[in-house]
Design a protein around this motif. Structure first.
Motif, PDB file in Angstrom:
ATOM      1  N   LEU A 110     203.422   3.302 125.642  1.00 50.18           N
ATOM      2  CA  LEU A 110     202.562   5.221 125.748  1.00 50.18           C
ATOM      3  C   LEU A 110     201.778   6.187 124.838  1.00 50.18           C
ATOM      4  O   LEU A 110     200.513   6.355 125.592  1.00 50.18           O
ATOM      5  N   PHE A 111     202.204   6.406 124.309  1.00 49.15           N
ATOM      6  CA  PHE A 111     201.209   7.241 122.917  1.00 49.15           C
ATOM      7  C   PHE A 111     199.463   6.082 122.518  1.00 49.15           C
ATOM      8  O   PHE A 111     198.441   6.675 122.986  1.00 49.15           O
ATOM      9  N   ALA A 112     199.950   4.919 122.627  1.00 46.43           N
ATOM     10  CA  ALA A 112     199.090   4.612 121.932  1.00 46.43           C
ATOM     11  C   ALA A 112     198.003   3.785 122.527  1.00 46.43           C
ATOM     12  O   ALA A 112     196.595   3.959 122.333  1.00 46.43           O
ATOM     13  N   GLY A 113     198.590   3.585 124.000  1.00 51.44           N
ATOM     14  CA  GLY A 113     197.531   2.895 124.573  1.00 51.44           C
ATOM     15  C   GLY A 113     196.538   4.416 125.558  1.00 51.44           C
ATOM     16  O   GLY A 113     195.875   4.800 125.478  1.00 51.44           O
ATOM     17  N   ALA A 114     197.560   5.426 125.076  1.00 53.62           N
ATOM     18  CA  ALA A 114     196.948   7.223 125.939  1.00 53.62           C
ATOM     19  C   ALA A 114     195.807   7.341 125.221  1.00 53.62           C
ATOM     20  O   ALA A 114     194.644   7.606 125.071  1.00 53.62           O
ATOM     21  N   ARG A 115     195.998   6.774 123.696  1.00 56.49           N
ATOM     22  CA  ARG A 115     194.911   7.600 121.945  1.00 56.49           C
ATOM     23  C   ARG A 115     194.183   6.263 122.446  1.00 56.49           C
ATOM     24  O   ARG A 115     192.653   6.742 121.896  1.00 56.49           O
ATOM     25  N   LEU A 116     193.896   4.997 122.725  1.00 54.73           N
ATOM     26  CA  LEU A 116     192.784   4.439 122.522  1.00 54.73           C
ATOM     27  C   LEU A 116     192.115   4.600 123.805  1.00 54.73           C
ATOM     28  O   LEU A 116     190.684   4.728 124.030  1.00 54.73           O
ATOM     29  N   LEU A 117     192.336   4.731 125.680  1.00 58.31           N
ATOM     30  CA  LEU A 117     192.073   5.193 126.608  1.00 58.31           C
ATOM     31  C   LEU A 117     191.261   6.278 125.693  1.00 58.31           C
ATOM     32  O   LEU A 117     189.871   6.775 126.447  1.00 58.31           O
ATOM     33  N   THR A 118     192.148   6.668 125.636  1.00 55.71           N
ATOM     34  CA  THR A 118     190.526   8.858 125.283  1.00 55.71           C
ATOM     35  C   THR A 118     189.382   8.104 124.050  1.00 55.71           C
ATOM     36  O   THR A 118     188.521   9.157 124.307  1.00 55.71           O
ATOM     37  N   SER A 119     190.174   7.638 123.229  1.00 59.54           N
ATOM     38  CA  SER A 119     188.966   7.785 122.283  1.00 59.54           C
ATOM     39  C   SER A 119     187.603   6.898 122.742  1.00 59.54           C
ATOM     40  O   SER A 119     186.545   6.641 122.322  1.00 59.54           O
ATOM     41  N   LEU A 120     188.432   6.121 123.626  1.00 56.32           N
ATOM     42  CA  LEU A 120     186.857   5.243 124.842  1.00 56.32           C
ATOM     43  C   LEU A 120     186.012   6.102 125.076  1.00 56.32           C
ATOM     44  O   LEU A 120     185.505   5.096 125.918  1.00 56.32           O
ATOM     45  N   GLY A 121     186.822   6.902 125.710  1.00 51.82           N
ATOM     46  CA  GLY A 121     185.767   7.839 126.616  1.00 51.82           C
ATOM     47  C   GLY A 121     186.469   7.796 127.945  1.00 51.82           C
ATOM     48  O   GLY A 121     185.946   8.241 128.645  1.00 51.82           O
ATOM     49  N   HIS A 122     187.760   7.258 128.413  1.00 51.26           N
ATOM     50  CA  HIS A 122     188.200   7.113 129.952  1.00 51.26           C
ATOM     51  C   HIS A 122     189.435   7.746 129.586  1.00 51.26           C
ATOM     52  O   HIS A 122     190.413   7.020 129.794  1.00 51.26           O
ATOM     53  N   PRO A 123     190.219   9.025 129.540  1.00 55.79           N
ATOM     54  CA  PRO A 123     191.107   9.476 129.108  1.00 55.79           C
ATOM     55  C   PRO A 123     191.619   9.422 131.092  1.00 55.79           C
ATOM     56  O   PRO A 123     192.664   9.841 130.450  1.00 55.79           O
ATOM     57  N   GLU A 124     191.140   9.347 131.709  1.00 52.70           N
ATOM     58  CA  GLU A 124     191.279   9.340 132.857  1.00 52.70           C
ATOM     59  C   GLU A 124     192.185   8.244 133.792  1.00 52.70           C
ATOM     60  O   GLU A 124     192.470   8.729 134.421  1.00 52.70           O
ATOM     61  N   LEU A 125     192.031   7.413 132.943  1.00 52.60           N
ATOM     62  CA  LEU A 125     192.801   6.298 132.689  1.00 52.60           C
ATOM     63  C   LEU A 125     194.466   6.254 132.574  1.00 52.60           C
ATOM     64  O   LEU A 125     195.168   5.584 132.692  1.00 52.60           O
TER      65      LEU A 125
END
Length: 201
Positions: A110-125
């Motif tokens: 959960l933590f790693a995936g959310a951080r990765l998506l945010t770093s890619l510019g897609h926190p809505e995912l």
């Protein structure tokens, strides 16, 4: 002709309909996730809409909690169940090593995936990712708790998560919190109720 052995349930007047082993704990976990999904993912709703959704979630969760706690107290008080072998007894709650390993893996993902998506510019995912991880973790919990119904739950919630990713790629990001969040929340609550439904034993 040989005489049939007496049925102990008939002698004592006990019902042969019982909830599955692990149902109470599993239902509380599922309902807790469901209510959390509703609270977090209704921010874009109108005030009235959000209030109604959360109110329904709280009422359903409260009912599940009452039934689950009553079941746990009844089992602790000696009202054991028939195990799969037909002998009366109740498994201890399976909060062993396997359970905590599953929880740890889930938290890391959960933590790693959310951080990765945010770093890619897609926190809505993030909510879609959470639904996928929470859904798949119920496959493992279903096995640990001996609750096969949770495998169905795992499939439905995981599909809700995938639906959020589909909405993103279909250029409809506004639907992500609805599909992966709100629908997942109600699915979790519904399956928690189902988990507490007695079955023939």
């Amino acid at each position: 002709m040989t005489a049939e052995a007496p049925d102990p349930d008939h002698k004592t007047g006990l019902s042969t309909r019982r909830t599955a082993d692990g149902a109470e704990i599993g239902a509380l976990i599922g309902a807790g996730f469901g209510l959390l999904f509703l609270i977090i993912n209704t921010g874009q709703f109108s005030t009235l809409g959000r209030t109604l959704v959360i109110a329904v979630g709280v009422i359903v969760f409260a009912g599940i909690a009452v039934l689950a706690v009553r079941g746990l107290l009844r089992n602790r008080g000696g009202g054991g169940r028939l195990g799969e072998s037909g002998t009366r007894g109740r498994r201890e709650p399976p909060f062993g090593r396997a359970y905590w390993i599953i929880v740890l893996i889930e938290a890391v993902l959960l933590f790693a995936g959310a951080r990765l998506l945010t770093s890619l510019g897609h926190p809505e995912l993030g909510v879609a990712w959470v639904a996928v991880v929470v859904g798949t973790h119920f496959y493992a919990l279903g096995r640990v708790f001996g609750l096969d119904r949770f495998h169905v739950l795992a499939t439905v919630v995981t599909l809700c998560g995938i639906g959020g990713f589909i909405a993103f790629f279909a250029a409809a990001p506004a639907f992500i919190p609805v599909i992966s969040g709100v629908i997942s929340g109600f699915v979790l609550l519904a399956f928690a109720v189902w988990a507490l439904t007695p079955t023939e034993r």
